[in-house]
Design a protein around this motif. Structure first.
Motif, PDB file in Angstrom:
ATOM      1  N   MET A   1       0.829  -1.205   0.000  1.00 61.51           N
ATOM      2  CA  MET A   1       0.000   0.000   0.000  1.00 61.51           C
ATOM      3  C   MET A   1       0.861   1.252   0.000  1.00 61.51           C
ATOM      4  O   MET A   1       0.586   2.214  -0.730  1.00 61.51           O
ATOM      5  N   ALA A   2       1.893   1.269   0.826  1.00 65.56           N
ATOM      6  CA  ALA A   2       2.753   2.453   0.922  1.00 65.56           C
ATOM      7  C   ALA A   2       3.479   2.710  -0.394  1.00 65.56           C
ATOM      8  O   ALA A   2       3.614   3.858  -0.824  1.00 65.56           O
ATOM      9  N   GLN A   3       3.948   1.652  -1.031  1.00 67.26           N
ATOM     10  CA  GLN A   3       4.663   1.799  -2.294  1.00 67.26           C
ATOM     11  C   GLN A   3       3.753   2.351  -3.376  1.00 67.26           C
ATOM     12  O   GLN A   3       4.111   3.296  -4.090  1.00 67.26           O
ATOM     13  N   ALA A   4       2.561   1.775  -3.504  1.00 68.33           N
ATOM     14  CA  ALA A   4       1.624   2.226  -4.539  1.00 68.33           C
ATOM     15  C   ALA A   4       1.116   3.629  -4.237  1.00 68.33           C
ATOM     16  O   ALA A   4       1.063   4.492  -5.121  1.00 68.33           O
ATOM     17  N   ALA A   5       0.748   3.857  -2.976  1.00 71.25           N
ATOM     18  CA  ALA A   5       0.207   5.169  -2.598  1.00 71.25           C
ATOM     19  C   ALA A   5       1.253   6.258  -2.719  1.00 71.25           C
ATOM     20  O   ALA A   5       0.919   7.421  -2.991  1.00 71.25           O
ATOM     21  N   GLY A   6       2.523   5.906  -2.527  1.00 71.57           N
ATOM     22  CA  GLY A   6       3.578   6.904  -2.670  1.00 71.57           C
ATOM     23  C   GLY A   6       3.621   7.468  -4.068  1.00 71.57           C
ATOM     24  O   GLY A   6       3.747   8.688  -4.260  1.00 71.57           O
ATOM     25  N   TYR A   7       3.501   6.588  -5.067  1.00 70.70           N
ATOM     26  CA  TYR A   7       3.526   7.065  -6.455  1.00 70.70           C
ATOM     27  C   TYR A   7       2.254   7.836  -6.785  1.00 70.70           C
ATOM     28  O   TYR A   7       2.296   8.882  -7.448  1.00 70.70           O
ATOM     29  N   VAL A   8       1.102   7.337  -6.309  1.00 68.31           N
ATOM     30  CA  VAL A   8      -0.168   8.030  -6.557  1.00 68.31           C
ATOM     31  C   VAL A   8      -0.137   9.431  -5.979  1.00 68.31           C
ATOM     32  O   VAL A   8      -0.500  10.415  -6.642  1.00 68.31           O
ATOM     33  N   ALA A   9       0.328   9.561  -4.740  1.00 66.06           N
ATOM     34  CA  ALA A   9       0.366  10.872  -4.086  1.00 66.06           C
ATOM     35  C   ALA A   9       1.326  11.819  -4.798  1.00 66.06           C
ATOM     36  O   ALA A   9       1.019  13.009  -4.979  1.00 66.06           O
TER      37      ALA A   9
END
Length: 242
Positions: free
Chosen positions: A178-186
């Motif tokens: 989640m952190a990896q994916a959300a980091g790019y999204v953010a």
């Protein structure tokens, strides 16, 4: 268009420059725009149900489009029937996901409903940015899908009170994903909002004669707009999740 909204059968040829659709009220101008938006994004801007797009009294509809750009020509088909549901194809090859359509034709829609981006809740603004970025950046689309999938699995596990221990070992794995994916999204959302602010101020400067400016701010899960990289967002979110 075949049996789509108020159209029984209609072929429309667009020119290379600016195209203007004009006609009487309820003649079907917006329905054409809706069909284009559906081909480009896989979504109608007026309904979530494909059944609503079927011409009254008919079993289903179909849209066939030929997309021509400098690099390639593509044929796209979307069909729906009450019996078989939706079917899609690109260059006669069957596709199963709406996301397969994203990026083939860039579509930006402005309509009365678009004012919900300003007047509505934050979900409408996220949706606006997501539709934009999913067309432009395949990596963003994959990251958003990954985050949504992991969030769905983790939420289901947390609701399973009797079987939570079965998922305990998966929590660190889910949190990292989640952190990896959300980091790019953010990060991409933040950069996009910054770019939109730059472009909007350029236009506003002309309209107002240099007397006004506007500010667009992205409030993320971190609350820290100073974070400047995907790793910054990833590390901060992972800390919160742990």
């Amino acid at each position: 268009l075949s049996q789509f909204r108020n159209y029984q059968d209609q072929v429309i040829h667009f020119g290379r420059g600016i195209n203007i659709l004009y006609g009487d009220n309820a003649q079907g101008k917006t329905n054409v725009v809706e069909a284009i938006h559906l081909i480009g994004t896989g979504k109608s801007h007026r309904t979530k149900h494909l059944l609503d797009l079927v011409r009254h009294g008919e079993p289903g509809f179909s849209i066939d489009a030929k997309i021509i750009d400098a690099d390639r020509d593509m044929s796209v088909r979307i069909a729906y029937t009450r019996k078989d549901g939706k079917k899609m194809s690109v260059n006669v090859v069957a596709r199963s996901r709406w996301s397969d359509l994203l990026g083939m034709m860039h579509v930006l829609l402005f309509s009365p409903e678009t004012m919900d981006v300003v007047k509505g809740g934050p979900g409408e603004r996220r949706r606006f940015v997501d539709i934009l970025l999913c067309q432009l950046d395949p990596r963003y689309l994959r990251a958003l899908q990954q985050y949504t999938s992991i969030l769905r699995n983790k939420s289901a596990a947390l609701r399973d009170k009797n079987g939570f221990d079965r998922y305990r070992d998966m929590m660190p794995v889910w949190n990292e994903g989640m952190a990896q994916a959300a980091g790019y999204v953010a990060l991409r959302r933040m950069k996009t909002v910054e770019r939109l602010q730059e472009l909007a101020n350029r236009e506003l400067d002309v309209i107002s004669g240099g007397r006004e400016t506007l500010s667009l701010t992205l409030q993320t899960f971190t609350g820290k707009l100073s974070l400047g990289s995907q790793e910054d967002f990833r590390a901060y979110l992972l800390e919160k999740l742990m």
